[in-house]
Design a protein around this motif. Sequence first.
Motif, mmCIF file in Angstrom:
data_model
loop_
_atom_site.group_PDB
_atom_site.id
_atom_site.type_symbol
_atom_site.label_atom_id
_atom_site.label_comp_id
_atom_site.label_asym_id
_atom_site.label_seq_id
_atom_site.Cartn_x
_atom_site.Cartn_y
_atom_site.Cartn_z
ATOM 1 N N LEU A 1 -1.224 -1.455 -6.075
ATOM 2 C CA LEU A 1 -2.316 -1.937 -5.858
ATOM 3 C C LEU A 1 -2.656 -3.381 -6.595
ATOM 4 O O LEU A 1 -3.362 -4.211 -6.093
ATOM 5 N N ASP B 1 2.173 1.978 -3.284
ATOM 6 C CA ASP B 1 1.180 2.117 -4.033
ATOM 7 C C ASP B 1 1.095 1.324 -5.164
ATOM 8 O O ASP B 1 0.808 1.176 -6.471
ATOM 9 N N SER C 1 -7.791 2.287 1.561
ATOM 10 C CA SER C 1 -7.144 2.710 2.759
ATOM 11 C C SER C 1 -7.805 2.174 4.026
ATOM 12 O O SER C 1 -7.216 1.647 5.082
ATOM 13 N N GLY D 1 -9.607 4.634 -3.571
ATOM 14 C CA GLY D 1 -8.672 4.768 -2.619
ATOM 15 C C GLY D 1 -8.734 5.006 -1.255
ATOM 16 O O GLY D 1 -8.128 4.390 -0.337
ATOM 17 N N TRP E 1 1.083 -1.224 -0.057
ATOM 18 C CA TRP E 1 -0.068 0.087 -0.077
ATOM 19 C C TRP E 1 0.735 1.321 -0.136
ATOM 20 O O TRP E 1 0.767 2.143 -0.748
ATOM 21 N N ARG E 2 1.954 1.125 0.866
ATOM 22 C CA ARG E 2 2.965 2.520 0.785
ATOM 23 C C ARG E 2 3.470 2.722 -0.449
ATOM 24 O O ARG E 2 3.878 3.759 -0.908
#
Length: 107
Positions: A40, A38, A82, A78, A35-36
């Motif tokens: 996906l 990005d 999150s 998004g 996630w950090r």
Amino acid sequence: MGDLYLQLGEAGAEDVVCRAIEELAVRLSHCERLWRRDDLDGLRKCARSLIAIAEQVGMNSLARVAGDVTQAIDACDGVATSATLTRLIRIGARSLTAVWDLQDLSV
């Protein structure tokens, strides 16, 4: 988990559970890193793999929330991704701690 103990016996079930919680811990951490970064696609794959492992040992809430993460990714949302990932990590930590306590394992 009770079914697992009935099917495999105590030693077999403990082995499966120990390996599963170890793998869940690794994958939860990996999901957060993805996630950090990005990533996906990687996050989606990692969350999907969590579902199978969690279901194997009866962690249905964890499996359900991992599914929610994949749905949020698929919806290109998004904010929802999150939020559901944060929930997944929180539930995962709680679930793993509960199993460790039951199994009297060290973190």
